[in-house]
Motif scaffolding. Structure first.
Motif, PDB file in Angstrom:
ATOM      1  N   TYR A 141       0.823  -1.207   0.000  1.00  0.00           N
ATOM      2  CA  TYR A 141       0.000   0.000   0.000  1.00  0.00           C
ATOM      3  C   TYR A 141       0.862   1.265   0.000  1.00  0.00           C
ATOM      4  O   TYR A 141       0.548   2.237   0.683  1.00  0.00           O
ATOM      5  N   GLY A 142       1.935   1.245  -0.771  1.00  0.00           N
ATOM      6  CA  GLY A 142       2.858   2.369  -0.784  1.00  0.00           C
ATOM      7  C   GLY A 142       2.587   3.406  -1.845  1.00  0.00           C
ATOM      8  O   GLY A 142       3.348   4.366  -1.985  1.00  0.00           O
ATOM      9  N   GLN A 143       1.500   3.254  -2.599  1.00  0.00           N
ATOM     10  CA  GLN A 143       1.186   4.187  -3.672  1.00  0.00           C
ATOM     11  C   GLN A 143       0.101   5.174  -3.240  1.00  0.00           C
ATOM     12  O   GLN A 143      -0.636   4.921  -2.277  1.00  0.00           O
ATOM     13  N   PRO A 144      -0.025   6.317  -3.937  1.00  0.00           N
ATOM     14  CA  PRO A 144      -1.106   7.265  -3.619  1.00  0.00           C
ATOM     15  C   PRO A 144      -2.462   6.553  -3.599  1.00  0.00           C
ATOM     16  O   PRO A 144      -2.765   5.732  -4.461  1.00  0.00           O
ATOM     17  N   GLY A 145      -3.246   6.859  -2.581  1.00  0.00           N
ATOM     18  CA  GLY A 145      -4.521   6.184  -2.399  1.00  0.00           C
ATOM     19  C   GLY A 145      -4.428   4.943  -1.527  1.00  0.00           C
ATOM     20  O   GLY A 145      -5.458   4.349  -1.197  1.00  0.00           O
ATOM     21  N   GLY A 146      -3.218   4.565  -1.154  1.00  0.00           N
ATOM     22  CA  GLY A 146      -3.022   3.360  -0.355  1.00  0.00           C
ATOM     23  C   GLY A 146      -3.058   3.619   1.132  1.00  0.00           C
ATOM     24  O   GLY A 146      -2.302   2.989   1.881  1.00  0.00           O
TER      25      GLY A 146
END
Length: 244
Positions: A141-146
């Protein structure tokens, strides 16, 4: 019906009552009026990189701000290569969620002092740093929105993931680290890499952890009650571990 009433009574006594007491005590203390007025500077807990050239890994936790600060904390990870600078990793709820060095490595969090959760130094730290960095890079979950503040994945979900992937760090997050029990992909179970801790979870809303590091924990709606075996104590919702 009697069985259901007993279950409700246990939930009220074990989880709700201590949380309400903790919230009441929190309300009697002074708190920053907002994000901008809170203290975010170094606490002075760590020596400078020049004063301590050896490799090191630290895991910190501090109570957070606002009303959730009555029962919930925020965790982060710090690494330092031999003769290198500190590198701090947090997950936050805005922009690109995994932040690097956006605060001092030992900074206050919303005016609350950091608590040392784990510390590894020297040759062992040199060996584990690449493993920690790999776990950070592989976080799902390291991306934007995560980011989702509740039940996860949030800042504590991120650090708990690293601790499970690198069990040699020898720690679990404090029981007030709401979100730590949300498993990757909302999985029902997860066995730590060394097989010494087992985690069961119903989407982060309820579950059970048992093992050498976790002791025995029951989590309900992000609140944790249980027994700490490694550092003998009782885990009380809203208060964390009360040492024996």
């Amino acid at each position: 019906m009697k069985f259901l009433l007993r279950i409700v009574s246990v939930i009220l006594l074990v989880f709700v009552l201590p949380t309400l007491v903790s919230a009441g005590l929190w309300a009697t203390r002074d708190h920053p009026e907002g994000w901008s007025s809170a203290r975010w500077s170094s606490s002075g807990l760590l020596p400078t990189a020049e004063e301590s050239p050896e490799a090191a890994i630290y895991v910190f936790s501090a109570m957070t701000g606002g009303l959730k600060g009555a029962i919930a904390s925020h965790a982060w990870i710090v690494t330092k290569d031999e003769n290198g600078d500190y590198q701090r990793y947090d997950k936050v709820g805005w922009g690109s969620p995994i932040r690097r060095n956006h605060r001092a490595p030992d900074a206050y969090w919303y005016s609350n002092p950091p608590r040392l959760v784990a510390e590894v130094k020297g040759e062992e730290a040199k060996r584990l740093i690449p493993m920690v960095e790999a776990a950070i890079a592989g976080y799902a979950y390291g991306q934007p929105g995560g980011y989702r503040i509740y039940p996860g994945p949030n800042s504590n979900t991120f650090v708990a993931h690293v601790l499970r992937e690198v069990p040699e760090l020898g720690a679990v997050l404090p029981s007030d680290a709401v979100g730590r029990d949300y498993l990757p992909g909302g999985a029902f179970y997860y066995l730590d890499k060394d097989g010494r801790d087992l985690h069961l979870s119903l989407g982060g809303f309820a579950g059970l952890s048992v093992g050498a590091r976790s002791g025995l924990e029951v989590n309900f709606l992000g609140l944790v009650a249980g027994i700490d075996v490694a550092r003998p104590g009782i885990k009380v919702p809203g208060f964390g571990t009360v040492g024996l």
